[in-house]
Design an enzyme around this catalytic site. Structure first.
Site, PDB file in Angstrom:
ATOM      1  N   ILE A  33       0.836  -1.201   0.000  1.00 32.02           N
ATOM      2  CA  ILE A  33       0.000   0.000   0.000  1.00 32.02           C
ATOM      3  C   ILE A  33       0.866   1.245   0.000  1.00 32.02           C
ATOM      4  CG2 ILE A  33      -1.657   1.339   1.366  1.00 32.02           C
ATOM      5  CD1 ILE A  33      -2.996  -1.258   2.161  1.00 32.02           C
ATOM      6  N   ASN A  78       2.343  -3.400  15.148  1.00 30.70           N
ATOM      7  CA  ASN A  78       1.133  -2.631  14.855  1.00 30.70           C
ATOM      8  C   ASN A  78       0.737  -1.659  15.953  1.00 30.70           C
ATOM      9  OD1 ASN A  78       0.887  -3.933  12.411  1.00 30.70           O
ATOM     10  ND2 ASN A  78      -0.554  -5.462  13.158  1.00 30.70           N
ATOM     11  N   TYR A 116      -4.346 -10.186  14.355  1.00 31.38           N
ATOM     12  CA  TYR A 116      -4.199  -9.019  13.495  1.00 31.38           C
ATOM     13  C   TYR A 116      -5.273  -7.986  13.800  1.00 31.38           C
ATOM     14  CZ  TYR A 116      -4.041  -6.129   9.307  1.00 31.38           C
ATOM     15  OH  TYR A 116      -3.979  -5.069   8.443  1.00 31.38           O
ATOM     16  N   LYS A 126      -4.753  -4.162  15.330  1.00 30.98           N
ATOM     17  CA  LYS A 126      -5.163  -2.978  14.580  1.00 30.98           C
ATOM     18  C   LYS A 126      -6.194  -2.164  15.359  1.00 30.98           C
ATOM     19  CE  LYS A 126      -3.786  -2.024  11.044  1.00 30.98           C
ATOM     20  NZ  LYS A 126      -2.577  -1.260  10.674  1.00 30.98           N
TER      21      LYS A 126
END
Length: 333
Positions: free
Chosen positions: A25, A100, A150, A154
């Site tokens: 990204i 993260n 995950y 996040k």
């Protein structure tokens, strides 16, 4: 002057620092800002080929402390910081927490120490939401309840940003991204894996082996994600979350079939249930559809790219990289 021209004039006076700008990204984020006239600096630990129009600030973000980051920000004087770093799949919860969450906490502390804090654009994930029943779209008010490491990491990162904004420490927004397609898709992703298996067939009929493709998910072009980051950087809104998605849950099997079609390769898709020795896959969420109307209303964002174009460009990019790498692989280089 048209809208694009206005952005370009504005961009000549503005700088963006993209953390993780050599990633999937991140590279497209760099391109979006560079096209608008921004001066783009990429922060990464390895001098990979840089996105066009950007320059490298070499720094291992996993090791950088608050003082290191504050010094970097003070030297670069960015108007915008985009955090495109982040551990994704295949790592344990502790590793995801470090990458993260802990890194983001250091970024926030460093930004808060500056006399004038740049605007922060943070990428979140629709995995932060609880699973929904088929037919339900996820708005920003949907129940939170991540079911994997995950998603939990996040969500913790999102809360860090929102808390810091509420306390006046930073200015920023979170963009919750679902599934993306487009050029540069990593081999570890579903679509990247399919492309790699098709290329490995070397023009012969391919046998593409995948886990069962039962899910329906919301996919958008990675370049639309990058454009959302640019639009979020221009907005005065702070402390808000915006979903990014098409509003359509697409059968994943149909997406794979479309990639095979645009590749022009004859292929047999073989779906196999994973055995007990394999890493669990993301089939725990079989339906995800995103309501992105808030991003449209507030940021003026909506997806523009078609999935066919995203997959065509994914294939073209993957084939070019495969051709470049194959000779070295054949000679053991």
């Amino acid at each position: 002057m048209n809208e694009r021209g206005t952005s370009a004039v504005l961009g000549t006076r503005r700088r963006v620092l993209v953390l993780g700008g050599t990633g999937y990204i991140g590279r497209h984020v760099c391109a979006a800002f560079a096209e608008a006239g921004y001066r783009v600096a990429v922060v990464a630990r390895r001098a990979r080929p840089l996105p066009h129009g950007s320059r490298l600030r070499n720094l291992d973000l996993s090791l950088a402390g608050v003082a290191d980051l504050a010094r970097l920000f003070a030297q670069e004087r960015p108007d915008v910081v985009v955090n495109a770093t982040g551990m994704v799949w295949g790592m344990d919860e502790q590793a995801m927490l470090q990458t993260n969450v802990r890194l983001l906490e250091r970024i926030v502390h460093a930004l808060g120490s500056l006399q004038t804090s740049p605007r922060l654009v943070q990428f979140g994930s629709t995995r932060e939401y609880a699973p929904t029943e088929p037919g339900i779209s996820l708005s920003e008010d949907a129940p939170l309840g991540p079911i994997d490491a995950y998603g939990r990491s996040k969500l913790a990162a999102t809360r860090t940003v929102l808390t810091a904004c509420a306390e006046g420490v930073i200015r920023g927004v979170v963009l919750r991204v679902g599934n993306v397609a487009g050029p540069g898709a990593p081999a570890g992703s579903l679509l990247g894996s399919v492309a790699e298996q098709l290329l490995a067939a070397a023009g012969q009929p391919a046998k593409v082996e995948l886990h069962p493709l039962r899910a329906r998910r919301d996919y958008i072009d990675v370049r639309d994600v990058a454009r959302a980051a640019f639009l979020a950087a221009q907005s005065p809104v702070t402390g808000e979350v915006f979903n990014l998605g098409s509003g359509r849950a697409v059968p994943v099997r149909a997406l794979v079939d479309l990639l095979v079609e645009v590749s022009g390769t004859r292929a047999q898709i073989i779906e196999r249930a994973p055995d007990g020795s394999r890493t669990p896959t993301r089939t725990d969420i079989t339906w995800q559809q995103t309501d992105a109307r808030r991003a449209d209303t507030v940021l003026g964002w909506r997806p523009l790219g078609s999935l066919r174009d995203a997959l065509r460009d994914l294939w073209t990019d993957a084939a070019a990289r495969w051709e470049h790498n194959t000779p070295a692989q054949q000679t053991g280089g």
